[in-house]
Scaffold this active site. Structure first.
Site, PDB file in Angstrom:
ATOM      1  N   TRP A 157      -0.682  -7.097  -6.731  1.00 44.16           N
ATOM      2  CA  TRP A 157      -1.012  -6.204  -7.854  1.00 44.16           C
ATOM      3  C   TRP A 157       0.140  -5.262  -8.201  1.00 44.16           C
ATOM      4  O   TRP A 157       0.371  -4.937  -9.367  1.00 44.16           O
ATOM      5  CB  TRP A 157      -2.296  -5.429  -7.588  1.00 44.16           C
ATOM      6  CG  TRP A 157      -2.726  -4.630  -8.795  1.00 44.16           C
ATOM      7  CD1 TRP A 157      -2.894  -3.294  -8.869  1.00 44.16           C
ATOM      8  CD2 TRP A 157      -3.026  -5.137 -10.110  1.00 44.16           C
ATOM      9  NE1 TRP A 157      -3.280  -2.920 -10.140  1.00 44.16           N
ATOM     10  CE2 TRP A 157      -3.366  -4.047 -10.928  1.00 44.16           C
ATOM     11  CE3 TRP A 157      -3.021  -6.421 -10.685  1.00 44.16           C
ATOM     12  CZ2 TRP A 157      -3.707  -4.177 -12.279  1.00 44.16           C
ATOM     13  CZ3 TRP A 157      -3.360  -6.554 -12.038  1.00 44.16           C
ATOM     14  CH2 TRP A 157      -3.700  -5.444 -12.806  1.00 44.16           C
ATOM     15  N   ASN A 158       0.901  -4.820  -7.193  1.00 41.27           N
ATOM     16  CA  ASN A 158       2.040  -3.951  -7.533  1.00 41.27           C
ATOM     17  C   ASN A 158       3.051  -4.710  -8.380  1.00 41.27           C
ATOM     18  O   ASN A 158       3.530  -4.201  -9.393  1.00 41.27           O
ATOM     19  CB  ASN A 158       2.723  -3.430  -6.267  1.00 41.27           C
ATOM     20  CG  ASN A 158       1.813  -2.518  -5.485  1.00 41.27           C
ATOM     21  OD1 ASN A 158       1.477  -1.429  -5.934  1.00 41.27           O
ATOM     22  ND2 ASN A 158       1.373  -2.968  -4.315  1.00 41.27           N
ATOM     23  N   SER A 159       3.368  -5.921  -7.954  1.00 43.02           N
ATOM     24  CA  SER A 159       4.332  -6.721  -8.724  1.00 43.02           C
ATOM     25  C   SER A 159       3.795  -6.974 -10.132  1.00 43.02           C
ATOM     26  O   SER A 159       4.551  -6.925 -11.107  1.00 43.02           O
ATOM     27  CB  SER A 159       4.608  -8.051  -8.015  1.00 43.02           C
ATOM     28  OG  SER A 159       5.269  -7.797  -6.797  1.00 43.02           O
TER      29      SER A 159
ATOM     30  N   GLN B  34      13.044  -3.690  -6.422  1.00 41.32           N
ATOM     31  CA  GLN B  34      12.363  -4.493  -7.465  1.00 41.32           C
ATOM     32  C   GLN B  34      12.101  -3.717  -8.754  1.00 41.32           C
ATOM     33  O   GLN B  34      12.200  -4.264  -9.838  1.00 41.32           O
ATOM     34  CB  GLN B  34      11.046  -5.048  -6.914  1.00 41.32           C
ATOM     35  CG  GLN B  34      10.283  -5.883  -7.928  1.00 41.32           C
ATOM     36  CD  GLN B  34       9.176  -6.683  -7.302  1.00 41.32           C
ATOM     37  OE1 GLN B  34       9.434  -7.534  -6.460  1.00 41.32           O
ATOM     38  NE2 GLN B  34       7.951  -6.440  -7.699  1.00 41.32           N
TER      39      GLN B  34
ATOM     40  N   HIS C 107       0.835  -1.200   0.000  1.00 37.65           N
ATOM     41  CA  HIS C 107       0.000   0.000   0.000  1.00 37.65           C
ATOM     42  C   HIS C 107       0.876   1.259   0.000  1.00 37.65           C
ATOM     43  O   HIS C 107       0.559   2.233  -0.669  1.00 37.65           O
ATOM     44  CB  HIS C 107      -0.936  -0.009   1.216  1.00 37.65           C
ATOM     45  CG  HIS C 107      -1.922  -1.151   1.160  1.00 37.65           C
ATOM     46  ND1 HIS C 107      -3.276  -0.966   1.124  1.00 37.65           N
ATOM     47  CD2 HIS C 107      -1.737  -2.491   1.105  1.00 37.65           C
ATOM     48  CE1 HIS C 107      -3.880  -2.141   1.052  1.00 37.65           C
ATOM     49  NE2 HIS C 107      -2.960  -3.087   1.049  1.00 37.65           N
TER      50      HIS C 107
ATOM     51  N   GLY D 125      -5.883 -14.082  -1.462  1.00 34.61           N
ATOM     52  CA  GLY D 125      -6.415 -12.740  -1.726  1.00 34.61           C
ATOM     53  C   GLY D 125      -6.550 -12.469  -3.210  1.00 34.61           C
ATOM     54  O   GLY D 125      -6.919 -13.350  -3.998  1.00 34.61           O
ATOM     55  N   ASP D 126      -6.227 -11.229  -3.600  1.00 36.45           N
ATOM     56  CA  ASP D 126      -6.355 -10.822  -5.000  1.00 36.45           C
ATOM     57  C   ASP D 126      -5.323 -11.484  -5.901  1.00 36.45           C
ATOM     58  O   ASP D 126      -5.448 -11.448  -7.122  1.00 36.45           O
ATOM     59  CB  ASP D 126      -6.219  -9.296  -5.102  1.00 36.45           C
ATOM     60  CG  ASP D 126      -4.856  -8.811  -4.634  1.00 36.45           C
ATOM     61  OD1 ASP D 126      -4.341  -9.334  -3.628  1.00 36.45           O
ATOM     62  OD2 ASP D 126      -4.299  -7.902  -5.280  1.00 36.45           O
ATOM     63  N   GLN D 127      -4.291 -12.088  -5.296  1.00 31.53           N
ATOM     64  CA  GLN D 127      -3.194 -12.642  -6.105  1.00 31.53           C
ATOM     65  C   GLN D 127      -3.693 -13.679  -7.108  1.00 31.53           C
ATOM     66  O   GLN D 127      -3.201 -13.761  -8.233  1.00 31.53           O
ATOM     67  CB  GLN D 127      -2.140 -13.261  -5.183  1.00 31.53           C
ATOM     68  CG  GLN D 127      -1.500 -12.262  -4.238  1.00 31.53           C
ATOM     69  CD  GLN D 127      -0.900 -12.916  -3.006  1.00 31.53           C
ATOM     70  OE1 GLN D 127      -0.673 -14.127  -2.971  1.00 31.53           O
ATOM     71  NE2 GLN D 127      -0.637 -12.127  -1.966  1.00 31.53           N
TER      72      GLN D 127
END
Ligand code: UDX
Length: 467
Positions: A362-364, A344, A19, A382-384
């Site tokens: 989501w960032n990755s 990264q 976040h 989760g969202d992954q």
């Protein structure tokens, strides 16, 4: 321009890496367009950021036409408490202490001559939206996950006509507007009855309770990537894609302001010493911790792939060891590097990186897409899982490791997926798609591009209301 003459936006981040990064990137983007932006999170996050990076997280820094500064607030907890990483306890502390701390922070800004004219917060902190609107201040949200995941959660919370599966074994698939059919394994895991992280289901549901108070729901995505989903949501929720936010790091000043919560190891020189397209970058983000058995299978798979690798392994909370088997470290020392944290964004842009073995946070996912790097998706929860489905089947940039959630991904499967993405018959096609998204992402954030127009509209609105 003098600080006091700039319209002032306060951005508030939930204190976790997934976040902090997008919120900080948004802050820099807004500042570069001529606003004074104060980045805020908990004192603990502030301490970690200052310790991990050389950023001047306490001073006022000019960025483009605007300025950025930092203010951290206390959620009143004891860092020496062994439970301080517990999510339930953190949510409780934030809810109890956050609203007053935030209201005080806003008051202080006015007393010091820079009144806040807009607050942009993370949906994980719904009370920040209430504090802002109660004080008569315009407020917005930054949704840090995909529009697809927003749609899945939105319908789960607001649409009783759509039936969601209760377990992974269920026969029920979900059809949502603008989306491919989602099997139980593709639905954000917090919606299954079998989900062990019950408090996260509550956090998800709470995000929608006061969302109507937000003037805009900004999203870390871009129109060209998720158009059918964004269009299908029109009339229900209006999403304003402004990403990829990472792409705003185009000038040196803002590049030096980083949000890392842990110190990065030096690995760029190591990458420099390898041929283009020869290294597998492996990282499962900031929160996932694999159990010993899975770690061992991954180690075997990576070793047996015969490829060079850079592997970020996070120790479990309150532990110092990575848990990687000794034999692995010895036998692969020649061709691999294991680090606890790395930059990264820089790694993914390095020419020697061939593919990204990722948990699909989501960032990755966005960082991979905007760097043109194909992926092996190994989602955990989760969202992954939804992101993994989209990366493989919709965006066409990779494959997904076959392992039902909660079951083991074998060493053979890990090796097979790496080989498929790096040198298999579809490798070239996946790389081509990744490069296509990289170009589309660059276009979206360039001056006049779809994301740039959206963010400019927000900046203009804030400036006009503050005038
Ligand atoms: C969490 C959730 O797990 C994720 O699913 C959700 O979408 C956001 O919140 P996290 O697991 O940390 O985030 O994953 P991700 O979203 O990928 O964010 C990790 C961030 O840390 C990325 O911006 C990545 O660039 C950064 N990172 C990771 C580093 O800078 N160095 C590293 O070594 C590893």
């Amino acid at each position: 321009m003098e600080e006091a003459k700039l319209a002032h936006v306060l951005v508030v981040a939930f204190p976790s890496q997934g976040h902090v990064n997008p919120v900080l990137r948004l802050a820099k983007r807004l500042a570069s367009k001529g606003l004074l932006v104060t980045f805020s999170s908990t004192e603990e996050a502030g301490l970690m950021m200052r310790k991990a990076t050389d950023n001047k997280a306490s001073t006022s820094i000019p960025i483009g036409k605007g300025k950025m500064r930092f203010e951290f607030f206390s959620d009143d907890h004891d860092l020496n408490d062994p439970n301080h990483t517990d999510l339930d306890a953190l949510m409780e502390r934030l809810e109890k202490n956050g609203p007053k701390a935030m209201a005080d922070l806003i008051d202080r800004q006015a007393k010091e001559g820079r009144p806040v004219s807009c607050v942009i917060t993370n949906p994980f902190l719904p009370w920040a939206l209430d504090v802002a609107t109660d004080a008569g201040i315009q407020a917005g949200l930054l949704w840090v996950q995909s529009c697809a995941v927003f749609t899945a959660y939105y319908h789960y919370c607001n649409d009783p006509t759509i039936k969601y599966p209760a377990t992974l074994e269920s026969e029920i698939s979900v059809e949502l507007p603008g989306m491919p059919v989602l099997a139980p394994a593709d639905i954000p895991s917090f919606m299954l009855e079998t989900n062990p992280y019950k408090s996260l289901t509550d956090v998800i549901v709470n995000q929608f309770k006061n969302i109507k108070k937000a003037s805009w729901v900004l999203v870390e995505s871009f129109m060209e990537l998720e158009r059918p989903i964004i269009e299908a949501l029109e009339g229900k929720a209006s999403l304003l894609p402004i990403g990829p936010l990472l792409k705003s790091l185009q000038d040196v000043e803002s590049n030096t302001i980083r949000g890392d919560l842990w110190k990065s190891a030096d690995c760029i020189e190591w990458l420099d010493s390898h041929e283009p397209g020869s290294v597998v970058y492996v990282s499962l983000g900031s929160v996932v911790v694999l159990d010993k058995e899975q770690l061992e299978e991954m180690a075997w798979g990576i070793k047996n792939s015969g490829r060079k690798f850079l592997w970020v392994v996070r120790p479990a909370p309150n532990e110092n060891e990575t848990g990687l088997p000794e034999w692995f470290l010895k036998e692969t020392a020649e061709r691999g590097m294991v680090v606890p944290w790395c930059p990264q964004d820089e790694v993914l842009l390095h020419p020697s990186v061939a593919c990204f073995f990722t948990h699909c946070g989501w960032n990755s996912s966005m960082e991979s897409l905007c760097s043109g790097v194909p992926v092996v998706g190994f989602p955990q929860w989760g969202d992954q899982v939804t992101n993994a489905k989209f990366l493989a089947d919709v965006f066409g940039v990779g494959v997904r490791v076959k392992a039902d959630r909660g079951s083991l991904a074998s060493r053979e499967e890990v090796e097979r997926c790496i080989s498929e993405v790096v040198g298999g018959p579809r490798a070239e096609e996946m790389k081509k798609m990744a490069m296509k998204w990289k170009e589309a992402a660059a276009e979206a954030v360039s001056v006049g591009g779809s994301s740039d127009r959206n963010i400019q509209a927000v900046v203009d609105d804030v400036k006009q209301k503050a005038a």
